[in-house]
Motif scaffolding. Structure first.
Motif, PDB file in Angstrom:
ATOM      1  N   THR A 158      -8.578 -11.036  30.163  1.00  0.00           N
ATOM      2  CA  THR A 158      -9.227  -9.892  29.536  1.00  0.00           C
ATOM      3  C   THR A 158      -9.259  -8.713  30.496  1.00  0.00           C
ATOM      4  OG1 THR A 158     -10.639 -11.441  28.318  1.00  0.00           O
ATOM      5  CG2 THR A 158     -11.356  -9.164  28.378  1.00  0.00           C
ATOM      6  N   ALA A 159      -9.282  -7.510  29.936  1.00  0.00           N
ATOM      7  CA  ALA A 159      -9.457  -6.320  30.765  1.00  0.00           C
ATOM      8  C   ALA A 159     -10.754  -6.434  31.551  1.00  0.00           C
ATOM      9  CB  ALA A 159      -9.481  -5.070  29.885  1.00  0.00           C
ATOM     10  N   ARG A 160     -10.772  -5.812  32.718  1.00  0.00           N
ATOM     11  CA  ARG A 160     -11.968  -5.828  33.552  1.00  0.00           C
ATOM     12  C   ARG A 160     -12.690  -4.491  33.424  1.00  0.00           C
ATOM     13  NH1 ARG A 160     -10.332  -6.568  39.296  1.00  0.00           N
ATOM     14  NH2 ARG A 160     -12.321  -7.617  39.686  1.00  0.00           N
ATOM     15  N   GLY A 161     -13.986  -4.558  33.256  1.00  0.00           N
ATOM     16  CA  GLY A 161     -14.766  -3.333  33.146  1.00  0.00           C
ATOM     17  C   GLY A 161     -16.240  -3.647  33.217  1.00  0.00           C
ATOM     18  N   GLU A 162     -16.820  -3.545  34.394  1.00  0.00           N
ATOM     19  CA  GLU A 162     -18.217  -3.910  34.572  1.00  0.00           C
ATOM     20  C   GLU A 162     -19.155  -3.051  33.734  1.00  0.00           C
ATOM     21  OE1 GLU A 162     -19.088  -3.708  38.686  1.00  0.00           O
ATOM     22  OE2 GLU A 162     -17.761  -5.373  39.253  1.00  0.00           O
ATOM     23  N   ARG A 163     -18.732  -1.845  33.401  1.00  0.00           N
ATOM     24  CA  ARG A 163     -19.607  -0.945  32.658  1.00  0.00           C
ATOM     25  C   ARG A 163     -19.279  -0.925  31.164  1.00  0.00           C
ATOM     26  NH1 ARG A 163     -19.930   4.756  35.434  1.00  0.00           N
ATOM     27  NH2 ARG A 163     -17.769   4.825  34.743  1.00  0.00           N
ATOM     28  N   ASN A 164     -18.454  -1.870  30.734  1.00  0.00           N
ATOM     29  CA  ASN A 164     -18.044  -1.902  29.332  1.00  0.00           C
ATOM     30  C   ASN A 164     -18.410  -3.244  28.715  1.00  0.00           C
ATOM     31  OD1 ASN A 164     -16.797  -1.793  26.834  1.00  0.00           O
ATOM     32  ND2 ASN A 164     -14.895  -0.905  27.594  1.00  0.00           N
ATOM     33  N   GLY A 165     -19.585  -3.309  28.109  1.00  0.00           N
ATOM     34  CA  GLY A 165     -20.030  -4.544  27.480  1.00  0.00           C
ATOM     35  C   GLY A 165     -19.228  -4.915  26.256  1.00  0.00           C
ATOM     36  N   LEU A 166     -18.470  -3.968  25.716  1.00  0.00           N
ATOM     37  CA  LEU A 166     -17.661  -4.236  24.540  1.00  0.00           C
ATOM     38  C   LEU A 166     -16.527  -5.207  24.859  1.00  0.00           C
ATOM     39  CD1 LEU A 166     -17.209  -3.596  21.567  1.00  0.00           C
ATOM     40  CD2 LEU A 166     -15.936  -1.542  22.237  1.00  0.00           C
ATOM     41  N   ILE A 167     -16.084  -5.240  26.111  1.00  0.00           N
ATOM     42  CA  ILE A 167     -15.011  -6.152  26.510  1.00  0.00           C
ATOM     43  C   ILE A 167     -15.451  -7.592  26.322  1.00  0.00           C
ATOM     44  CG2 ILE A 167     -13.610  -6.958  28.440  1.00  0.00           C
ATOM     45  CD1 ILE A 167     -13.640  -4.114  29.545  1.00  0.00           C
ATOM     46  N   GLN A 168     -16.606  -7.934  26.870  1.00  0.00           N
ATOM     47  CA  GLN A 168     -17.103  -9.302  26.734  1.00  0.00           C
ATOM     48  C   GLN A 168     -17.423  -9.630  25.289  1.00  0.00           C
ATOM     49  OE1 GLN A 168     -19.748 -11.163  29.304  1.00  0.00           O
ATOM     50  NE2 GLN A 168     -18.547 -10.717  31.120  1.00  0.00           N
ATOM     51  N   ALA A 169     -17.964  -8.664  24.555  1.00  0.00           N
ATOM     52  CA  ALA A 169     -18.321  -8.911  23.160  1.00  0.00           C
ATOM     53  C   ALA A 169     -17.079  -9.222  22.328  1.00  0.00           C
ATOM     54  CB  ALA A 169     -19.057  -7.701  22.594  1.00  0.00           C
ATOM     55  N   VAL A 182     -14.020  -3.329  15.233  1.00  0.00           N
ATOM     56  CA  VAL A 182     -13.620  -4.114  14.066  1.00  0.00           C
ATOM     57  C   VAL A 182     -13.525  -5.592  14.434  1.00  0.00           C
ATOM     58  CG1 VAL A 182     -11.734  -4.528  12.421  1.00  0.00           C
ATOM     59  CG2 VAL A 182     -12.440  -2.187  12.953  1.00  0.00           C
ATOM     60  N   ASN A 183     -13.073  -5.883  15.645  1.00  0.00           N
ATOM     61  CA  ASN A 183     -12.910  -7.270  16.086  1.00  0.00           C
ATOM     62  C   ASN A 183     -14.231  -7.988  16.321  1.00  0.00           C
ATOM     63  OD1 ASN A 183     -10.120  -7.304  15.958  1.00  0.00           O
ATOM     64  ND2 ASN A 183      -9.856  -6.686  18.082  1.00  0.00           N
ATOM     65  N   LEU A 184     -15.344  -7.267  16.351  1.00  0.00           N
ATOM     66  CA  LEU A 184     -16.638  -7.918  16.508  1.00  0.00           C
ATOM     67  C   LEU A 184     -17.059  -8.663  15.246  1.00  0.00           C
ATOM     68  CD1 LEU A 184     -18.723  -5.293  18.526  1.00  0.00           C
ATOM     69  CD2 LEU A 184     -17.276  -7.144  19.353  1.00  0.00           C
ATOM     70  N   VAL A 185     -16.375  -8.397  14.142  1.00  0.00           N
ATOM     71  CA  VAL A 185     -16.619  -9.137  12.887  1.00  0.00           C
ATOM     72  C   VAL A 185     -15.262  -9.677  12.412  1.00  0.00           C
ATOM     73  CG1 VAL A 185     -18.751  -8.051  12.127  1.00  0.00           C
ATOM     74  CG2 VAL A 185     -16.584  -6.876  11.727  1.00  0.00           C
ATOM     75  N   PRO A 186     -14.665 -10.606  13.184  1.00  0.00           N
ATOM     76  CA  PRO A 186     -13.276 -11.008  12.944  1.00  0.00           C
ATOM     77  C   PRO A 186     -13.028 -11.741  11.634  1.00  0.00           C
ATOM     78  CG  PRO A 186     -14.295 -12.466  14.543  1.00  0.00           C
ATOM     79  CD  PRO A 186     -15.262 -11.349  14.314  1.00  0.00           C
ATOM     80  N   ASP A 187     -14.070 -12.294  11.016  1.00  0.00           N
ATOM     81  CA  ASP A 187     -13.885 -13.015   9.760  1.00  0.00           C
ATOM     82  C   ASP A 187     -14.030 -12.122   8.539  1.00  0.00           C
ATOM     83  OD1 ASP A 187     -13.464 -15.550  10.981  1.00  0.00           O
ATOM     84  OD2 ASP A 187     -15.619 -15.729  11.310  1.00  0.00           O
ATOM     85  N   ALA A 188     -14.376 -10.862   8.727  1.00  0.00           N
ATOM     86  CA  ALA A 188     -14.577  -9.955   7.598  1.00  0.00           C
ATOM     87  C   ALA A 188     -13.264  -9.681   6.877  1.00  0.00           C
ATOM     88  CB  ALA A 188     -15.200  -8.647   8.083  1.00  0.00           C
TER      89      ALA A 188
END
Length: 312
Positions: free
Chosen positions: A10-21, A167-173
């Motif tokens: 995964t991309a690295r970004g300590e200030r980007n919580g969207l990456i982990q989500a 959009v990927n945070l709701v992948p089953d939609a």
């Protein structure tokens, strides 16, 4: 030793919580500081914004020499005709360079490499505690990049990568509603993935931009000019960047009304705001709220809220 693990890079970004989500939503794994996560699945990585690769781990070891020897022992069982080896070592932990590592491990395999057009693409992961060697079985297509060349944008338009991750945070939609679609960044990303996409904006010009952006890429979607405080369009999920000015409190009544309406239209929702609006979401019918902050330039932070409706 041998391993049946799959990991995601995964991309690295300590200030980007969207990456982990996004990684958790698509793969079921949470990346460490190196951007590596043990995952449950890799079949959704092709649509990812921040997850780059899915790797099937073949062997792991404590040192590069032990890894080389383990590969040599299993070489006759590893399909490696026309292979390429890359190295993931973001912290530079190995005393050897990436090319040296690739050459050392290539010598342990029984086939010949093909760096330009490989049939088998291997990755060496240099972690804090051990090293892993595996084959890349999934990669992000990064198709969101195409959409940054939309014919219509505004000063507040989200870029394609950020919108795709939302959009990927709701992948089953199977259907997504953006009740504040603006120029349509989120609607375009949803439509590009084959999701039934609905866009609503109270400004006729913005609704028109979304419609033209969809048409530009040949995507289908439904866009209407309407007031999202009262407009009814059911969907599997809401994904939207809420409208705001310099002071979001000035628009609190409008936003609360939109949130309350949305709670009755979809069971799950992703809301982006310039501040933490957890209290507003709770007041308007949402629960199980997860909040992820994304720090941007000049101290500006976006807050991504993933929530479940208690109304629908």
């Amino acid at each position: 030793m041998a391993s049946n693990l799959h990991v995601a890079i995964t991309a690295r970004g300590e200030r980007n919580g969207l990456i982990q989500a996004e990684a958790m939503a698509l793969t079921g794994g949470s990346p460490d500081a190196d951007g590596v996560s043990t995952c449950e699945r890799i079949d959704r990585i092709d649509r990812a914004a921040y997850v780059h690769r899915g790797v099937r781990i073949i062997v792991s070891a404590d040192t590069i020499e032990e890894l080389r020897d383990a590969i040599a022992v299993r070489a006759n069982t590893i399909q490696s005709d026309r292979f390429r080896i890359d190295v993931h070592d973001p912290e530079g932990r190995s005393p050897l360079g990436r090319i040296e590592i690739a050459i050392m491990l290539a010598d342990a395999l029984q086939e010949f490499p093909d760096l330009g057009n490989p049939l088998h693409h291997f990755l060496v992961i240099v972690g804090e505690r051990n090293l892993m060697f595996g084959e890349i079985e999934a990669e992000s297509a990064a198709s969101y990049r195409l959409h940054d060349n939309k014919p219509w944008t505004t000063s507040s338009s989200l870029d394609g990568r950020f919108s795709r991750a939302l959009v990927n945070l709701v992948p089953d939609a199977r259907s997504i509603l953006d009740p504040c679609c603006g120029a349509g960044s989120i609607v375009v990303e949803a439509a590009s993935l084959g999701i039934e996409a609905f866009g609503v904006d109270w400004k006729p010009a913005l609704a028109g931009m979304t419609h033209e952006n969809l048409a530009h890429f040949g995507y289908s979607g439904t866009v209407v000019q309407a007031d999202s405080r009262s407009h009814v369009q059911y969907a599997d999920a809401i994904v939207t960047d809420l409208p705001y000015g310099h002071a979001i409190n000035a628009d609190e009544g409008v936003i609360r009304a939109i949130l309350e309406q949305c709670a009755g239209l979809a069971p799950r929702a992703v809301f982006v705001a310039p501040t933490n609006i957890t209290t507003w979401l709770t007041d308007t019918g949402y629960a199980n709220i997860q909040v992820h902050s994304v720090m941007k330039r000049r101290g500006f932070t976006r807050w991504v809220h993933v929530a479940e409706s208690t109304v629908t």
